[in-house]
Design a protein around this motif. Structure first.
Motif, PDB file in Angstrom:
ATOM      1  N   ARG A   1       0.839  -1.200   0.000  1.00  0.00           N
ATOM      2  CA  ARG A   1       0.000   0.000   0.000  1.00  0.00           C
ATOM      3  C   ARG A   1       0.869   1.243   0.000  1.00  0.00           C
ATOM      4  NH1 ARG A   1      -5.259  -1.181   3.882  1.00  0.00           N
ATOM      5  NH2 ARG A   1      -5.323  -3.424   3.557  1.00  0.00           N
ATOM      6  N   GLU A   2       0.279   2.327  -0.456  1.00  0.00           N
ATOM      7  CA  GLU A   2       0.901   3.635  -0.293  1.00  0.00           C
ATOM      8  C   GLU A   2       0.567   4.151   1.109  1.00  0.00           C
ATOM      9  OE1 GLU A   2       2.972   4.491  -2.534  1.00  0.00           O
ATOM     10  OE2 GLU A   2       2.361   2.848  -3.839  1.00  0.00           O
ATOM     11  N   GLY A   3       1.316   5.125   1.568  1.00  0.00           N
ATOM     12  CA  GLY A   3       1.208   5.556   2.948  1.00  0.00           C
ATOM     13  C   GLY A   3      -0.153   6.075   3.362  1.00  0.00           C
ATOM     14  N   GLU A   4      -0.902   6.682   2.420  1.00  0.00           N
ATOM     15  CA  GLU A   4      -2.170   7.320   2.775  1.00  0.00           C
ATOM     16  C   GLU A   4      -3.391   6.532   2.323  1.00  0.00           C
ATOM     17  OE1 GLU A   4      -2.160   9.944   4.710  1.00  0.00           O
ATOM     18  OE2 GLU A   4       0.027   9.859   4.684  1.00  0.00           O
ATOM     19  N   GLN A   5      -3.221   5.263   1.976  1.00  0.00           N
ATOM     20  CA  GLN A   5      -4.356   4.517   1.423  1.00  0.00           C
ATOM     21  C   GLN A   5      -5.397   4.122   2.464  1.00  0.00           C
ATOM     22  OE1 GLN A   5      -2.340   1.625  -1.599  1.00  0.00           O
ATOM     23  NE2 GLN A   5      -4.445   1.962  -2.240  1.00  0.00           N
TER      24      GLN A   5
END
Length: 725
Positions: free
Chosen positions: A590-594
């Motif tokens: 995942r990306e950090g803000e997902q």
């Protein structure tokens, strides 16, 4: 009516057989098809343009029926067919310190009338068993309550999208899949072998492969032929033994003993007639009985050969098994020659089995005392190479490229069940001139068998995928690659998950992650005994799985202080990996803000069944090299202890095993491409968007859209087709 075997086709090929149904107006079918596509995307799948167009031509009812079946299949492929709850409802947020959490559980036990006395008694001894605390190990909220506590997943460009392509007719696709699996030149994994059994029964009256080179596959096909009354495919006595194991739902690989049951008289006659015919055609094959003497002895107790005097050759099999008749085995003759120092004679004997000779060439060369003997061994290898199976050539080639090390190196052993162990390698190196000659010989023979590729279109990410020399070196699942493969890992957050559901006994699996430095020394770990670290968080310990249970580990890759991340699944108590109703491991990126739920299907990069023989599973490791993380695929199992396996206690053995695997050179797709490159009319790296207009040979992790229909496509689903025959 939908074809019942469509789910097998989807799982193995990522193709959806051409749907049938009444063609309706384009409007209703088009809307339903786009809704279907959107639903697929929510779990990380997507319809190809051709498939979307085909579905749009059908009536709405047909599309919806297809969608319901397909979604059920692909959700199971990604592990989304079960509800993944977590102990700590806000995970990965608000995970407590381990000691504080334990103290809280003890405090809650002291307020529980039923648990207070027992807890106080334990406190007086200075040791408290966590499993006796009422609030430890069981979910404290429902799955629905956990979902309500999490925001929706924010879509990201890096989310996985596995494309489903348009296939041919259902019967055509099923037949093609059967032919591919039955005719595979490499052994299949456990799940694929079960699928072959289902397909063989359905396709027994249809087209058959020209050859079935893998004996386990032949046993499964023979079972279907026996049930249908068709002729059996037998050319050794061991083929009959494997068929008997298949009849009794035993191990056709003959690694574990089969409990033979009473067999019906027609079945007994078929097996005895098969044995008799094999030996009538080749009496020397009686020697093969010695290899599986105990199994033949037990089978004879069920076949009653004395009742069938018209098959005297079959009776000899069981006379040898009981020790009443002598039949000298090939191996005993070989050992006698080597014991007498007759290396040249051993080489001549092994020429009767070209594959066996090549597998023994290392030992033969080490037994040589003169250059004349070494030359004789190399001459025998040159005669054997054109007759040996392609996977044998490649296995020996991989072996030889790893035999230049000094004698004090560690040696990794992996059996056919995936069980791994390490020992000191006390063998002297293979003499360098002979080793180089053998490598050149094998390279030339493999190159000779490879087809002219035409225009090569190559996804660079496939170059470091290991060749699947055995299906047992690859777990069943989604996005799974063969043992030894390297694949890129791009994302800020790495999240592991394990799911298990017990069959009858209380079963406790523990997900852990060991972090090692460049010298394979322990930096830290995450587990139920270490819920938080600089690197990430553990979702909490679940100690029973009557209705299924999940555990997660969340890691921030930028914060990892080591070079290696080794996730592992330890069996603390209860049923083994092969006994539970279901168990699988996977990882998400995942990306950090997902944000999103702990489990989100479209972020799953890999999901692999756990079905090995051991109490500690090591599915893969993550390696940092030049600042970039890559997955190193392991598919290994450690024997472990009967109970209470923990990362703290096996970290030394895991580090030693990892070192042996990481430092071993595996044959990869790159190797075969280098051999065929000089015959390619062109070689183009795939940029992820454009494809050439004409036919190509494409090699990649996923089939691109828009390829010419006459293209040859090699992806992980059919990577075994790359192995030359």
């Amino acid at each position: 009516m939908a074809h019942p075997l469509t789910p097998l086709v989807i799982r193995h090929t990522h193709r959806l057989p051409d749907p049938t149904g009444a063609t309706g107006s384009r409007g209703p079918g088009d809307v339903a098809a786009r809704q279907f596509d959107a639903a697929l995307m929510s779990v990380g799948f997507k319809l190809s343009a051709d498939l979307l167009e085909r579905l749009s031509e059908l009536g709405e009812e047909s599309v919806l029926e297809t969608a319901a079946r397909t979604l059920q299949t692909v959700r199971a492929m990604a592990g989304d067919h079960v509800g993944h709850n977590v102990y700590f409802i806000d995970f990965p947020l608000n995970v407590p310190d381990t000691f504080d959490f334990w103290m809280r559980c003890i405090a809650e036990a002291l307020t529980d009338d039923a648990a207070r006395a027992g807890t106080l008694a334990q406190l007086r001894t200075g040791v408290v068993d966590l499993l006796t605390l009422p609030s430890y190990g069981d979910y404290r909220h429902t799955y629905a309550e956990m979902l309500a506590a999490h925001d929706e997943l924010i879509a990201a460009a890096g989310d996985r999208l596995t494309v489903l392509h348009l296939g041919g007719g259902a019967e055509e696709e099923v037949s093609d899949l059967y032919l591919a699996l039955a005719g595979s030149g490499t052994p299949l994994g456990e799940k694929a072998l079960r699928d072959l059994g289902i397909l063989a029964r359905h396709c027994v009256a249809g087209p058959q492969p020209e050859a079935i080179p893998v004996r386990e596959n032949r046993a499964v096909v023979n079972l279907a032929r026996l049930e249908a009354g068709a002729d059996l495919l037998l050319d050794t006595v061991t083929d009959v033994l494997r068929l008997a194991c298949a009849l009794c739902e035993g191990d056709v690989g003959l690694l574990t003993p089969t409990r033979f049951r009473a067999l019906r008289r027609p079945v007994r006659r078929a097996l005895l007639a098969g044995l008799d015919a094999v030996l009538a055609a080749g009496p020397a094959k009686l020697a093969d009985v010695q290899t599986n003497r105990e199994a033949f002895k037990r089978l004879g107790e069920r076949l009653h050969p004395h009742e069938y005097p018209r098959w005297p050759h079959a009776a000899q099999v069981f006379a040898v098994a009981r020790g009443e008749q002598r039949a000298r085995s090939f191996d005993s003759h070989l050992e006698e020659l080597l014991g007498a120092g007759d290396v040249t004679g051993a080489g001549r004997l092994l020429l009767a089995g070209p594959g066996r000779l090549l597998r023994a060439v290392d030992r033969l060369l080490r037994a040589c005392r003169t250059q004349q003997e070494r030359d004789a061994v190399l001459a025998a290898a040159e005669r054997a190479a054109p007759e040996a199976a392609g996977r044998v050539l490649l296995s020996v080639r991989e072996h030889l490229q790893n035999r230049a090390q000094e004698a004090d190196e560690r040696r990794v052993f992996v059996n056919r069940l995936g069980r791994a162990w390490v020992a000191a390698d006390t063998r002297p190196p293979v003499p360098a001139p002979e080793r180089e000659r053998l490598i050149a010989l094998l390279d030339a023979e493999v190159r000779r068998r490879l087809p002219d590729p035409g225009h090569l279109l190559i996804d660079p990410d496939v170059l470091d995928v290991a060749l699947p020399l055995s299906g047992r070196a690859t777990g069943a699942g989604l996005g799974v690659l063969p043992r030894g493969s390297l694949s890129p890992v791009d994302g800020e957050l790495l999240r592991f998950f394990v799911y298990w559901k017990q069959t009858s006994r209380t079963t406790d699996f523990d997900l852990s992650a060991l972090i090692l430095d460049a010298s394979y020394e322990t930096v830290t770990w995450l587990s139920y005994t270490a819920l938080t670290a600089v690197e990430g968080e553990h979702s909490g310990d679940i100690t029973s799985a009557r209705h299924g249970a999940s555990e997660f580990i969340n890691l921030r890759l930028g914060a990892v202080r080591g070079t290696f991340i080794v996730p592992q699944v330890n069996i603390y108590a209860g049923e083994g990996f092969e006994e539970v109703e279901e168990s699988f491991f996977g990882f998400m990126l995942r990306e950090g803000e997902q944000r999103g739920r702990p489990f989100e299907a479209r972020t799953v990069r890999m999901k692999s069944d756990l079905r090995g023989a051991g109490r500690v599973a090591l599915p893969l490791a993550f390696v940092r090299d030049d600042g970039r993380w890559r997955a190193k695929w392991l598919h290994l199992y450690l024997q472990g202890s009967p109970n209470a396996n923990r990362v703290e206690e096996n970290r030394v053995s895991v580090a030693t095993l990892l070192r042996g695997i990481v430092e071993r050179e595996h044959l990869t797709v790159r190797y075969l491409l280098d051999l065929m490159a000089d015959r390619a009319t062109a070689s183009t790296p795939w940029d992820g968007t454009t494809v050439p207009p004409g036919p190509v040979t494409y090699l990649g992790l996923q089939r691109p859209e828009g390829l010419h229909p006459d293209s040859r496509v090699i992806t992980p689903e059919n990577l075994r087709d790359l192995i030359p025959g």
